[in-house]
Write a protein that holds these residues in place. Structure first.
Motif, PDB file in Angstrom:
ATOM      1  N   TYR A 160       0.833  -1.208   0.000  1.00  0.00           N
ATOM      2  CA  TYR A 160       0.000   0.000   0.000  1.00  0.00           C
ATOM      3  C   TYR A 160       0.869   1.259   0.000  1.00  0.00           C
ATOM      4  O   TYR A 160       0.633   2.190  -0.777  1.00  0.00           O
TER       5      TYR A 160
ATOM      6  N   ASN B 105       2.310   6.409  -7.006  1.00  0.00           N
ATOM      7  CA  ASN B 105       1.166   7.033  -7.674  1.00  0.00           C
ATOM      8  C   ASN B 105       1.315   8.557  -7.770  1.00  0.00           C
ATOM      9  O   ASN B 105       0.641   9.195  -8.581  1.00  0.00           O
TER      10      ASN B 105
ATOM     11  N   THR C  89      -3.340   4.135 -10.038  1.00  0.00           N
ATOM     12  CA  THR C  89      -4.712   3.916  -9.582  1.00  0.00           C
ATOM     13  C   THR C  89      -5.363   5.240  -9.216  1.00  0.00           C
ATOM     14  O   THR C  89      -4.693   6.157  -8.728  1.00  0.00           O
TER      15      THR C  89
ATOM     16  N   ILE D 263      -7.632   5.201  -7.004  1.00  0.00           N
ATOM     17  CA  ILE D 263      -8.022   4.918  -5.617  1.00  0.00           C
ATOM     18  C   ILE D 263      -6.769   4.901  -4.745  1.00  0.00           C
ATOM     19  O   ILE D 263      -5.888   4.067  -4.932  1.00  0.00           O
ATOM     20  N   THR D 264      -6.683   5.845  -3.796  1.00  0.00           N
ATOM     21  CA  THR D 264      -5.496   5.899  -2.932  1.00  0.00           C
ATOM     22  C   THR D 264      -5.844   5.935  -1.438  1.00  0.00           C
ATOM     23  O   THR D 264      -4.986   5.675  -0.598  1.00  0.00           O
ATOM     24  N   GLU D 265      -7.091   6.256  -1.102  1.00  0.00           N
ATOM     25  CA  GLU D 265      -7.493   6.294   0.298  1.00  0.00           C
ATOM     26  C   GLU D 265      -7.434   4.863   0.846  1.00  0.00           C
ATOM     27  O   GLU D 265      -7.900   3.918   0.206  1.00  0.00           O
TER      28      GLU D 265
ATOM     29  N   GLU E 131     -10.388   2.393   0.949  1.00  0.00           N
ATOM     30  CA  GLU E 131     -10.832   2.076  -0.418  1.00  0.00           C
ATOM     31  C   GLU E 131      -9.871   1.124  -1.115  1.00  0.00           C
ATOM     32  O   GLU E 131     -10.295   0.217  -1.842  1.00  0.00           O
ATOM     33  N   VAL E 132      -8.578   1.322  -0.918  1.00  0.00           N
ATOM     34  CA  VAL E 132      -7.588   0.407  -1.500  1.00  0.00           C
ATOM     35  C   VAL E 132      -7.791  -0.996  -0.935  1.00  0.00           C
ATOM     36  O   VAL E 132      -7.772  -1.987  -1.672  1.00  0.00           O
TER      37      VAL E 132
ATOM     38  N   LYS F 192     -11.420  -2.176  -2.468  1.00  0.00           N
ATOM     39  CA  LYS F 192     -11.587  -2.236  -3.925  1.00  0.00           C
ATOM     40  C   LYS F 192     -10.412  -2.874  -4.665  1.00  0.00           C
ATOM     41  O   LYS F 192     -10.553  -3.247  -5.829  1.00  0.00           O
ATOM     42  N   HIS F 193      -9.263  -2.966  -4.008  1.00  0.00           N
ATOM     43  CA  HIS F 193      -8.105  -3.603  -4.641  1.00  0.00           C
ATOM     44  C   HIS F 193      -7.698  -4.890  -3.925  1.00  0.00           C
ATOM     45  O   HIS F 193      -7.658  -5.959  -4.533  1.00  0.00           O
TER      46      HIS F 193
END
Length: 236
Positions: free
Chosen positions: A27, A34, A40, A42-44, A47-48, A51-52
């Motif tokens: 992470y 990033n 991506t 999505i970085t919060e 959420e990572v 969603k990842h």
């Protein structure tokens, strides 16, 4: 990362402290890199994780064996689902394939930093490597979270799957029409739709689907066609 541990457990997957530490490092590297290249949107952190990381690990929902299996993550991008699967299932042999070299360099940095073994990041196009004997029909599983239409994705991915293996595209939303429209392509490429595994990411309203497409016979040698053609002229 306790969130990740709990959500993995809800899917029947137990991660130890060293695995959680790998996800934390991954992470941190993802967010840092990033800043200088688009990996991506999505970085919060939460959420990572949802969603990842958890989404990638939802492979367990397929019920498929992992021990000693070879997996190709085609169009891996920032390493999803391949790197989370390697962390969770170290006994799997994993190949990450992506067409953008700077992404592949990042993936190699992650692999080195986490000390992962039995995983390789490769730069190249799907249609090129699919013609090579070393890769063609040589994987138990081929996964992809790419957003391409299923007919197009099948043409790129199914030729890599060995007989009896599975192509496992990760999808979102209602995929019933897409499945119907891709039936002919899947069949021509030697595959057969075996199951549609639908689920929600634990603790969220994110609805996901993994399709289980079993490889029944060898794909015709002419597939995949040259770059750009599958999306311009999908198999009907």
């Amino acid at each position: 990362m306790e969130r990740l541990r709990q959500k993995a457990e809800q899917m029947g997957l137990f991660l130890d402290d060293s695995q959680i530490a790998c996800f934390q490092k991954y992470y941190e590297m993802l967010v840092e890199k990033n800043k200088v290249m688009n990996l991506t949107a999505i970085t919060e952190k939460e959420e990572v994780i949802d969603k990842h990381f958890v989404d990638s690990l939802a492979f367990v929902k397929t019920g498929l064996e992992t021990s000693g299996k070879k997996l190709l993550d085609l169009g891996t991008g920032a390493g999803f689902p391949g790197i989370p699967l390697k962390i969770a299932f170290p006994e799997m042999k994993i190949l990450l394939l992506d067409s953008l070299n700077k992404r592949v360099r990042f993936l190699q940095e992650v692999i080195d930093a986490l000390g992962l073994e039995g995983i390789e990041a490769l730069h190249g196009r799907a249609e090129d490597f699919a013609k090579q004997k070393k890769y063609r029909e040589n994987f138990d599983y081929v996964v992809s979270r790419a957003v391409a239409n299923l007919s197009v994705l099948s043409e790129y991915c199914i030729p890599y799957v060995s007989a009896g293996g599975y192509f496992l595209p990760y999808k979102s939303g209602d995929v019933s029409q897409e499945i119907k429209e891709s039936e002919k392509a899947v069949k021509i490429l030697g595959g057969e739709m075996e199951d549609v595994v639908s689920f929600e990411i634990p603790g969220t309203d994110i609805h996901r689907t993994i399709l289980k497409i079993r490889k029944k016979k060898a794909a015709p040698k002419r597939f995949p066609r040259k770059a750009g053609l599958p999306s311009k002229e999908p198999i009907h």
